[in-house]
Design an enzyme around this catalytic site. Structure first.
Site, PDB file in Angstrom:
ATOM      1  N   ASP A  76       7.569   8.595  -4.067  1.00 18.46           N
ATOM      2  CA  ASP A  76       7.448   9.569  -4.898  1.00 18.46           C
ATOM      3  C   ASP A  76       7.657   9.798  -6.034  1.00 18.46           C
ATOM      4  O   ASP A  76       6.330  10.279  -6.924  1.00 18.46           O
ATOM      5  CB  ASP A  76       9.254  10.213  -4.456  1.00 18.46           C
ATOM      6  CG  ASP A  76       9.405  10.653  -3.351  1.00 18.46           C
ATOM      7  OD1 ASP A  76       8.726  10.964  -2.681  1.00 18.46           O
ATOM      8  OD2 ASP A  76      10.461  10.359  -2.560  1.00 18.46           O
ATOM      9  N   TYR A 136      -3.907 -15.122  -1.439  1.00 21.21           N
ATOM     10  CA  TYR A 136      -4.227 -14.758  -2.697  1.00 21.21           C
ATOM     11  C   TYR A 136      -4.314 -15.558  -3.655  1.00 21.21           C
ATOM     12  O   TYR A 136      -4.401 -14.689  -4.491  1.00 21.21           O
ATOM     13  CB  TYR A 136      -2.462 -14.460  -3.123  1.00 21.21           C
ATOM     14  CG  TYR A 136      -1.695 -13.053  -1.399  1.00 21.21           C
ATOM     15  CD1 TYR A 136      -2.198 -12.593  -1.295  1.00 21.21           C
ATOM     16  CD2 TYR A 136      -1.232 -13.831  -0.599  1.00 21.21           C
ATOM     17  CE1 TYR A 136      -1.327 -11.386  -0.651  1.00 21.21           C
ATOM     18  CE2 TYR A 136       0.066 -13.685  -0.250  1.00 21.21           C
ATOM     19  CZ  TYR A 136      -0.537 -11.948   0.053  1.00 21.21           C
ATOM     20  OH  TYR A 136       0.042 -11.499   0.931  1.00 21.21           O
ATOM     21  N   HIS A 165      -4.924  -4.141  -3.858  1.00 25.27           N
ATOM     22  CA  HIS A 165      -4.036  -5.058  -3.315  1.00 25.27           C
ATOM     23  C   HIS A 165      -4.744  -6.748  -3.750  1.00 25.27           C
ATOM     24  O   HIS A 165      -6.398  -5.816  -3.296  1.00 25.27           O
ATOM     25  CB  HIS A 165      -4.075  -4.678  -2.163  1.00 25.27           C
ATOM     26  CG  HIS A 165      -2.661  -3.925  -1.868  1.00 25.27           C
ATOM     27  ND1 HIS A 165      -1.645  -3.986  -1.414  1.00 25.27           N
ATOM     28  CD2 HIS A 165      -3.407  -2.291  -1.451  1.00 25.27           C
ATOM     29  CE1 HIS A 165      -0.589  -2.667  -1.622  1.00 25.27           C
ATOM     30  NE2 HIS A 165      -2.092  -1.781  -1.088  1.00 25.27           N
TER      31      HIS A 165
HETATM   32  O1  CA2 Z   1      -2.975  -8.392  -1.066  1.00 29.05           O
HETATM   33  C1  CA2 Z   1      -2.063  -7.638  -2.081  1.00 29.05           C
HETATM   34  O2  CA2 Z   1      -1.944  -8.553  -2.825  1.00 29.05           O
HETATM   35  C2  CA2 Z   1      -0.517  -6.859  -0.742  1.00 29.05           C
HETATM   36  O3  CA2 Z   1       0.169  -5.940  -1.857  1.00 29.05           O
HETATM   37  C3  CA2 Z   1      -0.130  -8.604  -0.777  1.00 29.05           C
HETATM   38  C4  CA2 Z   1       1.560  -8.450  -0.644  1.00 29.05           C
HETATM   39  C5  CA2 Z   1       1.170  -7.789   1.115  1.00 29.05           C
HETATM   40  O4  CA2 Z   1       2.084  -7.704   1.511  1.00 29.05           O
HETATM   41  C6  CA2 Z   1       0.273  -6.603   1.433  1.00 29.05           C
HETATM   42  O5  CA2 Z   1       0.114  -7.111   2.318  1.00 29.05           O
HETATM   43  C7  CA2 Z   1      -1.151  -7.051   0.490  1.00 29.05           C
HETATM   44  C8  CA2 Z   1       2.976  -9.245  -0.313  1.00 29.05           C
HETATM   45  C9  CA2 Z   1       2.936  -9.982  -1.703  1.00 29.05           C
HETATM   46  C10 CA2 Z   1       3.829 -11.208  -1.710  1.00 29.05           C
HETATM   47  O6  CA2 Z   1       3.750 -11.774  -2.542  1.00 29.05           O
HETATM   48  C11 CA2 Z   1       3.410 -13.309  -2.344  1.00 29.05           C
HETATM   49  C12 CA2 Z   1       1.690 -13.530  -3.202  1.00 29.05           C
HETATM   50  C13 CA2 Z   1       1.843 -15.081  -3.353  1.00 29.05           C
HETATM   51  C14 CA2 Z   1       2.166 -15.764  -2.529  1.00 29.05           C
HETATM   52  C15 CA2 Z   1       3.218 -15.176  -1.849  1.00 29.05           C
HETATM   53  C16 CA2 Z   1       3.247 -14.093  -1.885  1.00 29.05           C
END
Ligand code: CA2
Length: 150
Positions: free
Chosen positions: A87, A24, A100
């Site tokens: 919803d 990320y 994302h």
């Molecule tokens: O890529 C994305 O923005 C996601 O929405 C992030 C979600 C993941 O479940 C999706 O598949 C894709 C996870 C967010 C978790 O948040 C964190 C952010 C930074 C570090 C760790 C977790």
């Protein structure tokens, strides 16, 4: 009358930049907000930038955004199973961009097949995935253009 655009972030994104930078990146949610504010200013809309770990709160906020000028949402973990969030998005009358940070489609190939299976995408106007945190200001650019075209 000033236009209002909501940018909503789902669970755990409060830790953005502090965990899993290989997936990320290293920018925090505060950094993301700083990337987004100038776009809102340039297009002349007010920006409600929020994050929640609570599904009911996300539903309430999406309902608030129902008659706003636009909604940008990274549903994070809600993406895959939160039907009340889906919803609520369906009830929005404004353009909705699902963002994302990571490329959930690429990750589905290498990591877990369900990663690409967003239940939210059916209700979104469009989806941005894999452009890192730049996906947020790009989504706001689209909303700004959609507002101008009205
Ligand atoms: O890529 C994305 O923005 C996601 O929405 C992030 C979600 C993941 O479940 C999706 O598949 C894709 C996870 C967010 C978790 O948040 C964190 C952010 C930074 C570090 C760790 C977790």
């Amino acid at each position: 009358m000033s236009k209002l655009v909501y940018l909503l972030n789902g669970p755990n994104l409060n830790l953005l930049g502090l965990r899993e930078p290989h997936l990320y990146g290293s920018k925090t949610l505060k950094d993301v907000e700083a990337l987004c504010r100038p776009v809102a200013e340039r297009h002349g809309f007010d920006l409600e930038f929020r994050q929640t770990n609570r599904e009911y709160e996300m539903v309430d906020w999406i309902q608030e955004a129902r008659q706003a000028a636009g909604l940008v949402i990274n549903p994070a973990g809600f993406t895959y199973n939160a039907v009340p969030v889906l919803d609520a998005i369906k009830m929005c009358e404004c353009p909705v961009v699902e963002v994302h940070i990571s490329n959930i489609h690429k990750r589905a190939e290498t990591e877990a097949h369900w990663r690409a299976d967003s239940i939210m995408s059916a209700a979104a106007t469009g989806v941005i995935a894999g452009l890192g945190v730049q996906g947020y200001p790009l989504a706001l650019e689209y909303i700004g253009q959609a507002i101008a075209a009205q």
